[in-house]
Design a protein around this motif. Structure first.
Motif, PDB file in Angstrom:
ATOM      1  N   GLY A   1       6.559  -4.528  -9.128  1.00 23.08           N
ATOM      2  CA  GLY A   1       5.287  -4.934  -8.533  1.00 23.08           C
ATOM      3  C   GLY A   1       4.119  -4.114  -9.024  1.00 23.08           C
ATOM      4  N   ALA A   2       4.342  -3.286 -10.031  1.00 16.03           N
ATOM      5  CA  ALA A   2       3.321  -2.328 -10.429  1.00 16.03           C
ATOM      6  C   ALA A   2       2.072  -3.001 -10.997  1.00 16.03           C
ATOM      7  CB  ALA A   2       3.899  -1.340 -11.446  1.00 16.03           C
ATOM      8  N   ARG A   3       2.242  -4.039 -11.813  1.00 17.51           N
ATOM      9  CA  ARG A   3       1.084  -4.640 -12.469  1.00 17.51           C
ATOM     10  C   ARG A   3       0.173  -5.329 -11.468  1.00 17.51           C
ATOM     11  NH1 ARG A   3       3.501  -7.291 -18.119  1.00 17.51           N
ATOM     12  NH2 ARG A   3       4.179  -5.298 -19.046  1.00 17.51           N
ATOM     13  N   VAL A   4       0.765  -6.103 -10.585  1.00 17.60           N
ATOM     14  CA  VAL A   4      -0.035  -6.774  -9.559  1.00 17.60           C
ATOM     15  C   VAL A   4      -0.657  -5.739  -8.628  1.00 17.60           C
ATOM     16  CG1 VAL A   4       0.028  -8.372  -7.610  1.00 17.60           C
ATOM     17  CG2 VAL A   4       1.355  -8.862  -9.681  1.00 17.60           C
ATOM     18  N   ALA A   5       0.124  -4.746  -8.234  1.00 17.91           N
ATOM     19  CA  ALA A   5      -0.381  -3.720  -7.333  1.00 17.91           C
ATOM     20  C   ALA A   5      -1.539  -2.957  -7.963  1.00 17.91           C
ATOM     21  CB  ALA A   5       0.744  -2.752  -6.953  1.00 17.91           C
ATOM     22  N   ALA A   6      -1.487  -2.744  -9.274  1.00 20.62           N
ATOM     23  CA  ALA A   6      -2.544  -1.992  -9.945  1.00 20.62           C
ATOM     24  C   ALA A   6      -3.899  -2.672  -9.810  1.00 20.62           C
ATOM     25  CB  ALA A   6      -2.193  -1.806 -11.421  1.00 20.62           C
ATOM     26  N   VAL A   7      -3.908  -3.998  -9.800  1.00 24.19           N
ATOM     27  CA  VAL A   7      -5.170  -4.733  -9.615  1.00 24.19           C
ATOM     28  C   VAL A   7      -5.732  -4.455  -8.229  1.00 24.19           C
ATOM     29  CG1 VAL A   7      -6.234  -7.021  -9.505  1.00 24.19           C
ATOM     30  CG2 VAL A   7      -4.461  -6.535 -11.217  1.00 24.19           C
ATOM     31  N   PHE A   8      -4.882  -4.544  -7.207  1.00 25.66           N
ATOM     32  CA  PHE A   8      -5.330  -4.259  -5.847  1.00 25.66           C
ATOM     33  C   PHE A   8      -5.765  -2.800  -5.709  1.00 25.66           C
ATOM     34  CE2 PHE A   8      -2.638  -8.012  -5.103  1.00 25.66           C
ATOM     35  CZ  PHE A   8      -3.494  -8.781  -4.318  1.00 25.66           C
ATOM     36  N   GLU A   9      -5.036  -1.891  -6.348  1.00 24.51           N
ATOM     37  CA  GLU A   9      -5.402  -0.476  -6.286  1.00 24.51           C
ATOM     38  C   GLU A   9      -6.783  -0.243  -6.886  1.00 24.51           C
ATOM     39  OE1 GLU A   9      -2.291   1.590  -8.308  1.00 24.51           O
ATOM     40  OE2 GLU A   9      -0.732   0.819  -6.961  1.00 24.51           O
ATOM     41  N   TRP A  10      -7.078  -0.939  -7.984  1.00 21.32           N
ATOM     42  CA  TRP A  10      -8.391  -0.795  -8.627  1.00 21.32           C
ATOM     43  C   TRP A  10      -9.485  -1.253  -7.684  1.00 21.32           C
ATOM     44  CZ3 TRP A  10     -12.417  -3.982 -10.251  1.00 21.32           C
ATOM     45  CH2 TRP A  10     -13.321  -3.413 -11.159  1.00 21.32           C
ATOM     46  N   PHE A  11      -9.287  -2.388  -7.029  1.00 16.51           N
ATOM     47  CA  PHE A  11     -10.259  -2.844  -6.038  1.00 16.51           C
ATOM     48  C   PHE A  11     -10.355  -1.852  -4.881  1.00 16.51           C
ATOM     49  CE2 PHE A  11     -10.033  -6.907  -8.212  1.00 16.51           C
ATOM     50  CZ  PHE A  11     -11.297  -7.447  -8.005  1.00 16.51           C
ATOM     51  N   GLY A  12      -9.216  -1.253  -4.501  1.00 13.99           N
ATOM     52  CA  GLY A  12      -9.227  -0.282  -3.414  1.00 13.99           C
ATOM     53  C   GLY A  12     -10.033   0.955  -3.734  1.00 13.99           C
ATOM     54  N   ARG A  13      -9.990   1.401  -4.980  1.00 17.47           N
ATOM     55  CA  ARG A  13     -10.768   2.573  -5.373  1.00 17.47           C
ATOM     56  C   ARG A  13     -12.268   2.295  -5.299  1.00 17.47           C
ATOM     57  NH1 ARG A  13      -6.511   2.948  -9.141  1.00 17.47           N
ATOM     58  NH2 ARG A  13      -7.708   1.951 -10.811  1.00 17.47           N
ATOM     59  N   LEU A  14     -12.644   1.037  -5.428  1.00 17.43           N
ATOM     60  CA  LEU A  14     -14.058   0.647  -5.384  1.00 17.43           C
ATOM     61  C   LEU A  14     -14.437   0.019  -4.056  1.00 17.43           C
ATOM     62  CD1 LEU A  14     -14.315  -1.028  -8.912  1.00 17.43           C
ATOM     63  CD2 LEU A  14     -15.211   1.216  -8.271  1.00 17.43           C
ATOM     64  N   SER A  15     -13.614   0.172  -3.035  1.00 21.43           N
ATOM     65  CA  SER A  15     -13.803  -0.596  -1.803  1.00 21.43           C
ATOM     66  C   SER A  15     -15.154  -0.333  -1.148  1.00 21.43           C
ATOM     67  CB  SER A  15     -12.668  -0.300  -0.822  1.00 21.43           C
ATOM     68  OG  SER A  15     -12.584   1.084  -0.537  1.00 21.43           O
ATOM     69  N   TYR A  16     -15.630   0.901  -1.171  1.00 17.55           N
ATOM     70  CA  TYR A  16     -16.917   1.203  -0.517  1.00 17.55           C
ATOM     71  C   TYR A  16     -18.059   0.503  -1.236  1.00 17.55           C
ATOM     72  CZ  TYR A  16     -20.864   3.878   1.339  1.00 17.55           C
ATOM     73  OH  TYR A  16     -22.052   4.251   1.919  1.00 17.55           O
ATOM     74  N   GLU A  17     -18.107   0.643  -2.556  1.00 18.69           N
ATOM     75  CA  GLU A  17     -19.173  -0.004  -3.326  1.00 18.69           C
ATOM     76  C   GLU A  17     -19.084  -1.527  -3.227  1.00 18.69           C
ATOM     77  OE1 GLU A  17     -18.664   4.097  -4.779  1.00 18.69           O
ATOM     78  OE2 GLU A  17     -17.258   2.447  -4.451  1.00 18.69           O
ATOM     79  N   LEU A  18     -17.874  -2.068  -3.285  1.00 20.07           N
ATOM     80  CA  LEU A  18     -17.704  -3.510  -3.171  1.00 20.07           C
ATOM     81  C   LEU A  18     -18.153  -4.012  -1.805  1.00 20.07           C
ATOM     82  CD1 LEU A  18     -14.221  -4.004  -4.880  1.00 20.07           C
ATOM     83  CD2 LEU A  18     -16.354  -5.071  -5.602  1.00 20.07           C
ATOM     84  N   TYR A  19     -17.801  -3.285  -0.772  1.00 16.46           N
ATOM     85  CA  TYR A  19     -18.155  -3.713   0.579  1.00 16.46           C
ATOM     86  C   TYR A  19     -19.672  -3.750   0.762  1.00 16.46           C
ATOM     87  CZ  TYR A  19     -18.150  -4.082   5.650  1.00 16.46           C
ATOM     88  OH  TYR A  19     -18.365  -4.501   6.938  1.00 16.46           O
ATOM     89  N   LEU A  20     -20.350  -2.745   0.262  1.00 19.20           N
ATOM     90  CA  LEU A  20     -21.795  -2.689   0.467  1.00 19.20           C
ATOM     91  C   LEU A  20     -22.553  -3.722  -0.355  1.00 19.20           C
ATOM     92  CD1 LEU A  20     -22.863   1.064   0.746  1.00 19.20           C
ATOM     93  CD2 LEU A  20     -22.191  -0.541   2.533  1.00 19.20           C
ATOM     94  N   PHE A  21     -22.112  -3.993  -1.576  1.00 19.89           N
ATOM     95  CA  PHE A  21     -22.955  -4.752  -2.503  1.00 19.89           C
ATOM     96  C   PHE A  21     -22.481  -6.178  -2.771  1.00 19.89           C
ATOM     97  CE2 PHE A  21     -23.901  -0.311  -3.385  1.00 19.89           C
ATOM     98  CZ  PHE A  21     -25.288  -0.327  -3.421  1.00 19.89           C
ATOM     99  N   HIS A  22     -21.328  -6.593  -2.249  1.00 23.77           N
ATOM    100  CA  HIS A  22     -20.837  -7.933  -2.614  1.00 23.77           C
ATOM    101  C   HIS A  22     -21.723  -9.045  -2.065  1.00 23.77           C
ATOM    102  CE1 HIS A  22     -19.046  -7.751   1.445  1.00 23.77           C
ATOM    103  NE2 HIS A  22     -18.970  -9.075   1.385  1.00 23.77           N
TER     104      HIS A  22
END
Length: 391
Positions: free
Chosen positions: A289-310
């Motif tokens: 599950g590493a490849r799929v999980a890596a995509v979610f992890e990348w979004f998780g690292r940016l969660s604050y910026e994504l939440y504020l600006f989406h």
């Protein structure tokens, strides 16, 4: 010291929020997804984005408590000045940038970024800015509704900021973990009671402080007990899977307005179980599950910026492509573009603005704490390496 499993939780949470907001703007009922899986199934996935915020609250309480305990060798030793400085360095650069961007777009007469009360009468932009900076946006929304489209997301930041303001004071007054656990347990009990007593009021059961503090308190308690829970053998894999399955059932089965009393508590407790499983396990998932999980992890690292600006991205899309003129699979094309544009914007803000300013402000406001923290981090890593070698 990033924990990839926690980034995975945050990545799933932020994507639930993003898809929820997109579906509010562009209802996905006439797309090929709805034809293939049924509109009820698609709607079940995109209608409960607020549960993603609940998961954020639990993660926030967990991380703040875990890092404070490690950074100051116990919660009774928290340095309030350093704590507040570190929070300012992380939160305010992006918050001020968001306010500047929305104010500029509003003054450019782009209607969706201007303030409007539900009745249609414009509200003062200064009032919304003040609420954003003094952490009562949730109160404003509870009274007037979603007054500003892009700044409405700051309701959850208002809840978290009140937690941040109180956290070091509670630690210094109560000092012992037993006292803190008792205090947080009271908040955990109050949460569902408060939501039950405000069932007919969306501003009460969704956005009010006491409607949300129980999730944060669950995260704080999880941080204090996680190290004392030893799951061995199959339990270490089975219990998180059971928690994830239960959370999926709660998320899909009821709209949040029907599960607002105990559904929020169930999602928070499920997140707590996942955090216990992730405690001191910063590695990612197994290779399958590493490849799929890596995509979610990348979004998780940016969660604050994504939440504020989406919602800036979504607001511009709504201005250019009026929802009434977009039908069928054109919505899926817009959804893809929206997710990619939000990801690009969030990554750019994080890399070229938020992270450099975070480091700069930390070094200016708490230089001694910053340098000593680095030393503690190095010692902590050595201790972890030593304990792992022994095990």
């Amino acid at each position: 010291m990033r924990n990839r499993r926690i980034d995975l939780i945050r990545g799933i949470s932020i994507l639930l929020v993003l898809c929820h907001h997109f579906n509010i703007a562009y209802r996905l009922n006439d797309t090929s997804l709805s034809r293939a899986f049924g509109w009820e199934a698609v709607r079940a996935v995109v209608r409960n984005g607020n549960y993603g915020v609940t998961m954020f609250f639990v993660v926030s309480g967990y991380l703040i408590t875990t890092n404070a305990k490690r950074r100051w060798s116990g919660l009774g030793n928290v340095d309030a000045r350093a704590f507040y400085s570190l929070r300012i360095a992380r939160i305010f650069p992006c918050l001020l940038l968001l306010l500047a961007a929305v104010n500029a777009l509003a003054m450019a007469r782009i209607a969706i970024f201007q303030n409007h009360l539900p009745a249609g009468a414009p509200d003062s932009l200064w009032l919304v800015d003040l609420a954003s900076l003094t952490f009562w946006m949730n109160v404003l929304i509870g009274k007037h509704g979603w007054t500003n489209y892009s700044l409405g997301v700051l309701w959850s930041l208002s809840v978290e900021e009140v937690f941040y303001l109180s956290f070091p004071l509670l630690c210094l007054v109560l000092r012992r973990e037993a006292g803190l656990l008792a205090f947080w347990f009271v908040l955990i009990v109050i949460g569902p009671i408060y939501r039950f007593s405000h069932q007919g009021d969306e501003g009460g059961y969704l956005y009010a402080y006491f409607a949300c503090f129980d999730a944060i308190a669950i995260g704080c308690c999880t941080a204090l007990v996680a190290g004392r829970i030893a799951w061995r053998g199959r339990a270490r894999t089975a219990l998180p899977l059971l928690a994830a399955a239960a959370m999926t059932f709660v998320y899909l089965y009821w709209p949040i307005r029907d599960g607002k009393v105990l559904g929020v508590t169930a999602m928070a407790l499920g997140t707590a179980v996942l955090l216990v499983a992730a405690h001191d396990r910063p590695d990612g998932l197994s290779i399958r599950g590493a490849r799929v999980a890596a995509v979610f992890e990348w979004f998780g690292r940016l969660s604050y910026e994504l939440y504020l600006f989406h919602l800036i991205v979504l607001g511009l899309l709504r201005t250019i492509f009026a929802p009434s003129n977009v039908t069928g699979d054109a919505k899926l094309v817009l959804l893809t573009g929206y997710l990619l544009a939000s990801a690009w914007l969030g990554a750019s803000i994080a890399r070229f603005y938020a992270e450099p300013l975070n480091r700069y402000v930390r070094q200016r406001l708490v230089p001694r704490c910053f340098s000593s923290e680095d030393g503690r981090e190095e010692r902590h890593q050595r201790n972890l390496a030593g304990s792992n070698t022994v095990e």
